[in-house]
Design a protein around this motif. Structure first.
Motif, PDB file in Angstrom:
ATOM      1  N   SER A 131     -17.241 -14.904  -3.242  1.00  8.12           N
ATOM      2  CA  SER A 131     -18.873 -14.895  -3.224  1.00  8.12           C
ATOM      3  C   SER A 131     -19.320 -13.485  -4.090  1.00  8.12           C
ATOM      4  O   SER A 131     -18.513 -12.646  -4.070  1.00  8.12           O
ATOM      5  CB  SER A 131     -19.355 -14.918  -1.943  1.00  8.12           C
ATOM      6  OG  SER A 131     -20.751 -14.336  -1.888  1.00  8.12           O
ATOM      7  N   CYS A 132     -20.353 -13.662  -4.871  1.00  6.53           N
ATOM      8  CA  CYS A 132     -20.962 -12.518  -5.697  1.00  6.53           C
ATOM      9  C   CYS A 132     -22.097 -12.007  -4.787  1.00  6.53           C
ATOM     10  O   CYS A 132     -22.786 -11.133  -5.339  1.00  6.53           O
ATOM     11  CB  CYS A 132     -21.337 -13.096  -7.016  1.00  6.53           C
ATOM     12  SG  CYS A 132     -20.113 -13.494  -8.045  1.00  6.53           S
TER      13      CYS A 132
ATOM     14  N   ARG B 197     -24.480  -9.638  -2.757  1.00  3.88           N
ATOM     15  CA  ARG B 197     -24.161  -8.184  -2.545  1.00  3.88           C
ATOM     16  C   ARG B 197     -24.927  -7.585  -1.273  1.00  3.88           C
ATOM     17  O   ARG B 197     -24.996  -6.376  -1.113  1.00  3.88           O
ATOM     18  CB  ARG B 197     -25.016  -7.580  -3.954  1.00  3.88           C
ATOM     19  CG  ARG B 197     -24.204  -7.755  -5.128  1.00  3.88           C
ATOM     20  CD  ARG B 197     -25.173  -7.104  -6.353  1.00  3.88           C
ATOM     21  NE  ARG B 197     -24.749  -5.880  -6.397  1.00  3.88           N
ATOM     22  CZ  ARG B 197     -25.653  -5.056  -7.325  1.00  3.88           C
ATOM     23  NH1 ARG B 197     -25.926  -5.645  -8.221  1.00  3.88           N
ATOM     24  NH2 ARG B 197     -25.263  -3.867  -7.268  1.00  3.88           N
TER      25      ARG B 197
ATOM     26  N   HIS C 156     -23.257 -18.742  -8.224  1.00  4.12           N
ATOM     27  CA  HIS C 156     -22.925 -17.345  -7.954  1.00  4.12           C
ATOM     28  C   HIS C 156     -22.674 -16.328  -9.219  1.00  4.12           C
ATOM     29  O   HIS C 156     -23.095 -15.682  -9.331  1.00  4.12           O
ATOM     30  CB  HIS C 156     -21.750 -17.303  -6.991  1.00  4.12           C
ATOM     31  CG  HIS C 156     -22.082 -17.529  -5.515  1.00  4.12           C
ATOM     32  ND1 HIS C 156     -21.808 -16.227  -4.747  1.00  4.12           N
ATOM     33  CD2 HIS C 156     -22.557 -18.647  -4.649  1.00  4.12           C
ATOM     34  CE1 HIS C 156     -22.319 -16.680  -3.461  1.00  4.12           C
ATOM     35  NE2 HIS C 156     -22.774 -17.932  -3.376  1.00  4.12           N
ATOM     36  N   HIS C 157     -21.615 -17.211  -9.896  1.00  5.35           N
ATOM     37  CA  HIS C 157     -21.558 -16.539 -11.174  1.00  5.35           C
ATOM     38  C   HIS C 157     -22.646 -16.198 -12.308  1.00  5.35           C
ATOM     39  O   HIS C 157     -22.772 -15.275 -12.723  1.00  5.35           O
ATOM     40  CB  HIS C 157     -20.220 -17.259 -12.087  1.00  5.35           C
ATOM     41  CG  HIS C 157     -19.842 -16.725 -13.163  1.00  5.35           C
ATOM     42  ND1 HIS C 157     -20.376 -16.886 -14.580  1.00  5.35           N
ATOM     43  CD2 HIS C 157     -18.878 -15.612 -13.427  1.00  5.35           C
ATOM     44  CE1 HIS C 157     -19.743 -16.115 -15.311  1.00  5.35           C
ATOM     45  NE2 HIS C 157     -18.773 -15.511 -14.896  1.00  5.35           N
ATOM     46  N   ASP C 158     -23.344 -17.517 -12.275  1.00  5.47           N
ATOM     47  CA  ASP C 158     -24.504 -17.417 -13.249  1.00  5.47           C
ATOM     48  C   ASP C 158     -25.580 -16.677 -12.993  1.00  5.47           C
ATOM     49  O   ASP C 158     -26.416 -16.162 -13.708  1.00  5.47           O
ATOM     50  CB  ASP C 158     -24.730 -18.727 -13.998  1.00  5.47           C
ATOM     51  CG  ASP C 158     -23.495 -19.362 -14.714  1.00  5.47           C
ATOM     52  OD1 ASP C 158     -22.634 -18.864 -14.902  1.00  5.47           O
ATOM     53  OD2 ASP C 158     -23.917 -20.578 -14.991  1.00  5.47           O
TER      54      ASP C 158
ATOM     55  N   LYS D 287     -24.384 -13.036  -9.524  1.00  3.18           N
ATOM     56  CA  LYS D 287     -23.552 -11.751  -9.864  1.00  3.18           C
ATOM     57  C   LYS D 287     -24.421 -10.839 -10.399  1.00  3.18           C
ATOM     58  O   LYS D 287     -25.122 -11.053 -11.433  1.00  3.18           O
ATOM     59  CB  LYS D 287     -22.491 -12.483 -10.688  1.00  3.18           C
ATOM     60  CG  LYS D 287     -21.604 -11.371 -11.149  1.00  3.18           C
ATOM     61  CD  LYS D 287     -20.313 -11.915 -12.230  1.00  3.18           C
ATOM     62  CE  LYS D 287     -19.290 -10.899 -12.684  1.00  3.18           C
ATOM     63  NZ  LYS D 287     -18.397 -11.373 -13.454  1.00  3.18           N
ATOM     64  N   GLY D 288     -24.318  -9.486  -9.820  1.00  3.34           N
ATOM     65  CA  GLY D 288     -25.157  -8.399 -10.420  1.00  3.34           C
ATOM     66  C   GLY D 288     -26.423  -8.197  -9.948  1.00  3.34           C
ATOM     67  O   GLY D 288     -27.112  -7.345 -10.466  1.00  3.34           O
ATOM     68  N   ARG D 289     -26.793  -9.065  -9.090  1.00  4.05           N
ATOM     69  CA  ARG D 289     -28.460  -9.150  -8.565  1.00  4.05           C
ATOM     70  C   ARG D 289     -28.506  -8.860  -7.331  1.00  4.05           C
ATOM     71  O   ARG D 289     -27.528  -9.492  -6.533  1.00  4.05           O
ATOM     72  CB  ARG D 289     -29.055 -10.139  -9.280  1.00  4.05           C
ATOM     73  CG  ARG D 289     -29.080 -10.337 -10.849  1.00  4.05           C
ATOM     74  CD  ARG D 289     -29.921 -11.739 -11.244  1.00  4.05           C
ATOM     75  NE  ARG D 289     -30.146 -11.730 -12.582  1.00  4.05           N
ATOM     76  CZ  ARG D 289     -29.369 -12.604 -13.493  1.00  4.05           C
ATOM     77  NH1 ARG D 289     -28.325 -13.340 -12.983  1.00  4.05           N
ATOM     78  NH2 ARG D 289     -29.464 -12.644 -14.551  1.00  4.05           N
TER      79      ARG D 289
ATOM     80  N   THR E 141     -30.367 -10.804  -4.239  1.00  2.15           N
ATOM     81  CA  THR E 141     -30.734 -12.167  -4.174  1.00  2.15           C
ATOM     82  C   THR E 141     -31.787 -12.107  -3.036  1.00  2.15           C
ATOM     83  O   THR E 141     -31.879 -11.710  -1.622  1.00  2.15           O
ATOM     84  CB  THR E 141     -29.601 -13.078  -3.610  1.00  2.15           C
ATOM     85  OG1 THR E 141     -28.403 -12.922  -4.870  1.00  2.15           O
ATOM     86  CG2 THR E 141     -29.890 -14.449  -3.536  1.00  2.15           C
TER      87      THR E 141
END
Length: 231
Positions: free
Chosen positions: A109-110, A112, A148-150, A153-155, A157
């Protein structure tokens, strides 16, 4: 006679049909992709359609109009009872053949933070400051396989559904944008018209916050394809 009756702003209307579904008298129909008041005497002036509209395109006005005709409304309902009635595009049944994959790799899972539902999130959460936000219409994560990847990730949600949640997203999002240093916003929405309510709420909130926050919109089809990316 002068009386209270609804008025529809066609420029704001996205044609989702939620107002037509909410109107128990059958006064509203979707014509050429826009909501239209078909007959003045079918509108009772109670405004059940107003809260159903995600685009804030319906308001009350006072003008010369025929009196509400309950008898005509009942007759119209009887005529329609033998018909299929209106089906919201977002509720239309569809079936797909999923794409086959040979990969058996477990994907982590991405995500956060938690919670992620817009209506549950506090407006002053510490992870908002300096964040790139992902605001996702609920269905997009299920439709798009590499979500999740696109996208996550890095955000940070936030998720929601303008059709099912009885809340004003624009009001809460305005507070989040105004009170925090948001670097960017990515919206994932479906192609169905009711998802336009999410995009409208975000744009309204950005404007109300007084900030210039970059917005990217990814439009995803029910079969999982990205059909459009707008900046």
């Amino acid at each position: 006679m002068i009386r209270k009756i609804i008025e529809i702003n066609e420029e704001k209307c996205n044609g989702c049909g939620l107002c037509a579904k909410a109107c128990h008298e059958g006064a509203i129909a979707i014509v050429n992709g826009k909501a239209k008041l078909m007959r003045d005497d079918f509108c009772d002036g109670f405004g059940d359609c107003l809260p159903a509209c995600p685009m804030d395109a319906i308001h009350f006005t006072e003008r010369e109009a025929e009196a509400y005709d309950e008898k005509a409304v009942k007759e119209n309902k009887q005529k329609k009872s033998a018909c299929s009635g209106f089906t919201c595009p977002g509720s239309a049944l569809q079936s797909f053949t999923p794409k086959e994959t040979d990969s058996n790799v477990s994907v982590p899972s991405c995500l956060r933070q938690f919670p992620i539902q817009i209506k549950l999130l506090p407006t002053n959460a510490p992870y908002f400051n300096g964040a790139d936000l992902l605001i996702a219409a609920d269905c997009t994560a299920y439709a798009y396989g590499n979500f999740h990847h696109d996208f996550i990730k890095g955000r940070i949600t936030l998720i929601g559904c303008p059709k099912l949640d009885a809340v004003d997203y624009a009001e809460k999002l305005t507070e989040i944008f105004r009170n925090n240093d948001i670097k960017s916003i990515t919206l994932t929405r479906m192609t169905v018209p009711c998802c336009g309510g999410m995009e409208y709420a975000i744009k309204k909130a950005i404007e109300a916050s007084g900030k210039d926050i970059p917005l990217k919109v990814a439009v995803i089809s029910p079969d999982g394809s990205i059909v459009e990316i707008r900046k």
